[in-house]
Enzyme design. Structure first.
Site, PDB file in Angstrom:
ATOM      1  N   ARG A 301    -112.924  40.618  41.821  1.00 19.94           N
ATOM      2  CA  ARG A 301    -113.500  39.801  40.749  1.00 19.94           C
ATOM      3  C   ARG A 301    -115.022  39.905  40.719  1.00 19.94           C
ATOM      4  NH1 ARG A 301    -109.233  34.696  41.322  1.00 19.94           N
ATOM      5  NH2 ARG A 301    -107.666  35.633  39.942  1.00 19.94           N
ATOM      6  N   TYR A 437    -108.703  41.837  32.974  1.00 24.48           N
ATOM      7  CA  TYR A 437    -108.064  42.090  34.267  1.00 24.48           C
ATOM      8  C   TYR A 437    -108.732  41.351  35.419  1.00 24.48           C
ATOM      9  CZ  TYR A 437    -111.214  46.297  34.531  1.00 24.48           C
ATOM     10  OH  TYR A 437    -112.249  47.179  34.533  1.00 24.48           O
ATOM     11  N   GLU A 438    -108.018  41.377  36.561  1.00 18.42           N
ATOM     12  CA  GLU A 438    -108.375  40.600  37.757  1.00 18.42           C
ATOM     13  C   GLU A 438    -108.444  39.108  37.470  1.00 18.42           C
ATOM     14  OE1 GLU A 438    -107.953  42.139  40.272  1.00 18.42           O
ATOM     15  OE2 GLU A 438    -108.177  44.177  39.502  1.00 18.42           O
ATOM     16  N   GLY A 439    -107.524  38.631  36.645  1.00 13.64           N
ATOM     17  CA  GLY A 439    -107.526  37.237  36.235  1.00 13.64           C
ATOM     18  C   GLY A 439    -108.361  37.095  34.988  1.00 13.64           C
TER      19      GLY A 439
END
Length: 579
Positions: A301, A437-439
């Site tokens: 993140r 992406y990545e949350g």
């Protein structure tokens, strides 16, 4: 277009926002002396501009492709990756016990910033490997570390993270991939992995000699939901006793996604165990896979937030070049009716300064976050808690800024920006994945107003705002924003329902990020005024003033939205909304 590394601004952020000189006073990071720091920043910038940047447009036009079961990259990628490994850029912050240089995470962030600005799609390859190293370093057994880390650290092998499945997006508790213990034969003590994963970045390629997949799967009789997920290391090629790659494991890339951007990054659908012979090894404890994976995701993140800086910098440079070359119309109000470069027109100047100010603010936030991570590594628990608060700000706002800067770059190009041949559109297409992406950024904002809001009984967040307020007494707009953020935080903790908090989470996340970005820019300006970074003396005051006078007040205006509550979101029934 050519790419010029933003070396001077990076060094300023590393010194002022990350506080690299203080880090270098520790025994662990003693090697991060000024000469070493400058050599790394200048060296990787030159490497990125010389070898990775020329492949950016080629990668976008030709993309990765799947041929006869193998993923192929355009010509030039293999040689550029080989040189990246040879020069040791992958090992900057990795543990020295496994061949790394053991330098601060801050400097690893700089490596990724430069490489990603040069070529965002290509940079996803080492970015995922960094996360795999982190997960194995913290959760892998000594045997797994000895087996996989040295070649992951060198970059000779690459790593991936395998979370998502067709029926399970962000809800990892819905995963179905299975892991069955093996009790007999040569693989006794290991597991047979079976299932399908989607959206696997650089899930297959031929640039590295092996690919180390970290795969979430469910053991037999595991608890339902996220409590029953374990993490496994599943190599593309089995590893022989001497550490060399052996026979092919039972896994394959089924297809490549056809994407809006990052075309040179193969986004794979991966199938494990088609022949019931995919072998993996457990990482950490059974049913504790999410804890291990979140180590990797937190790192990822931060690195995705870095992508906001990357795209914003590249788009800004291209827009500046175009605006300086494009001659159109006389300056409004000028007695001289000779056409001028469009950067002389007020609105184009406004857009360019906005791009530059946003880029520098996110860079300041990035290195401030990285410096807090490094202090946490040294045992400073307060810094570790602050880093926890900063990560969702960097990931969410940083990637939003990347998209905004890329969009403004297209706008400055005018009609030519909508034409693919100029390359301006590629920046926007590449940037648009980063808020997802990545949350997703909504998930980052939700994390901020739930777990991070209450961290250390609320003091991790409130203490940050109190420090910003103390340092900003001479900047009324920034001082006011810090106070408004604190007021929203108190309302969310003391009065708001969970729905109310979530409804205001995105504007609150932006408010917080802008406050921290403005605070860290102010620190840069003070340093420049005292003689630091003479090369920035003419530009830094202007960009900081633009940010404080125009962008900070915008963030203050988000307070009403942050405390509006959830009622209006549900004032229309679902049936009527879909109407």
């Amino acid at each position: 277009m050519t790419y010029s590394p933003a070396t001077a601004d990076q060094l300023l952020a590393i010194r002022v926002n990350a506080g690299i000189e203080e880090l270098a006073r520790s025994e662990r990071f003693a090697a991060a002396e000024p000469d070493m720091v400058e050599a790394i920043v200048e060296g990787v910038g030159q490497f990125a501009a010389g070898e990775w940047a020329p492949l950016n447009r080629i990668g976008d036009l030709e993309g990765a492709r799947l041929e006869n079961g193998l993923v192929r990259l355009p010509e030039g990628f293999a040689a550029a990756y080989e040189h990246y490994v040879e020069q040791g850029w992958n090992s900057i912050a990795s543990p020295a016990d496994f061949g790394g240089q053991g330098l601060p995470f801050t400097l690893a962030c700089n490596v990724l910033e430069n490489l990603g600005t040069a070529n965002m799609a290509f940079n996803l390859l080492p970015m995922l490997s960094v996360g795999a190293i982190e997960a194995l370093e913290h959760h892998g057994s000594e045997a797994l570390q000895a087996k996989y880390l040295p070649l992951l650290v060198s970059g000779e092998w690459s790593g991936t993270m395998n979370l998502t499945e067709p029926q399970a997006g962000s809800d990892l508790g819905a995963l179905r991939t299975s892991a069955t213990p093996i009790t007999e034969g040569e693989h006794a003590g290991k597991y047979r992995i079976k299932g399908q994963k989607i959206y696997i970045t650089w899930g297959d390629h031929e640039l590295a000699k092996n690919i180390v997949h970290l795969v979430l799967a469910r053991l037999p009789d595991a608890p339902e939901g996220s409590r029953g997920i374990s993490l496994f290391v599943v190599p593309k090629y089995h590893v022989k006793d001497d550490g060399a790659p052996g026979a092919r494991n039972d896994l394959r890339c089924v297809s490549l996604e056809h994407k809006l951007g990052i075309n040179a990054s193969p986004t794979c659908v991966m199938s494990y165990g088609d022949n019931d012979e995919c072998i993996g090894e457990l990482v950490g404890a059974e049913n504790r896979g999410l804890m291990a994976m979140f180590t990797m995701m937190n790192n990822a993140r931060i690195n995705v937030g870095t992508q906001g800086v990357q795209i914003a910098e590249r788009a800004t440079q291209q827009a500046q070049d175009y605006a300086a070359d494009r001659i159109q119309s006389a300056r409004a109000g000028s007695p001289d009716r000779t056409p001028v470069a469009i950067l002389e027109h007020p609105d184009v100047r406004r857009m360019l300064l906005r791009m530059k100010a946003l880029t520098e603010a996110v860079r300041a936030l990035l290195y401030y976050t990285a410096g807090q991570v490094d202090r946490g590594t040294l045992g400073n628990t307060d810094a570790a808690g602050r880093a926890e608060v900063l990560v969702p700000l960097l990931k969410a706002w940083g990637t939003d800024v990347g998209v905004e800067a890329a969009s403004l770059g297209i706008q400055i190009h005018g009609g030519m920006g909508f034409i693919e041949e100029t390359g301006a559109a590629q920046h926007w297409r590449d940037a648009r994945i980063a808020p997802i992406y990545e949350g997703t950024n909504g998930i980052q904002a939700a994390d901020l107003v739930t777990r991070k809001l209450g961290l250390e009984d609320g003091q991790a967040l409130i203490g940050l705002l109190e420090e910003i307020a103390r340092d900003s007494s001479a900047e009324p707009a920034l001082f006011a924003l810090a106070g408004e953020c604190a007021a929203v935080a108190r309302w969310m903790r003391e009065e708001a329902s969970l729905d109310d908090r979530l409804a205001g989470s995105v504007p609150f996340c932006t408010m917080m990020a802008v406050a921290v970005g403005g605070w860290q820019l102010s620190k840069q300006l003070a340093a420049v005024n005292e003689g630091a970074a003479p090369a920035l003396a003419a530009t830094k005051p202007a960009t900081v003033r633009f940010f404080l006078d125009r962008i900070v007040p915008e963030a203050s205006g988000l307070k009403a939205s942050a405390i509006a509550g959830a009622e209006t979101l549900y004032a229309v029934s679902t049936e009527a909304l879909l109407g």
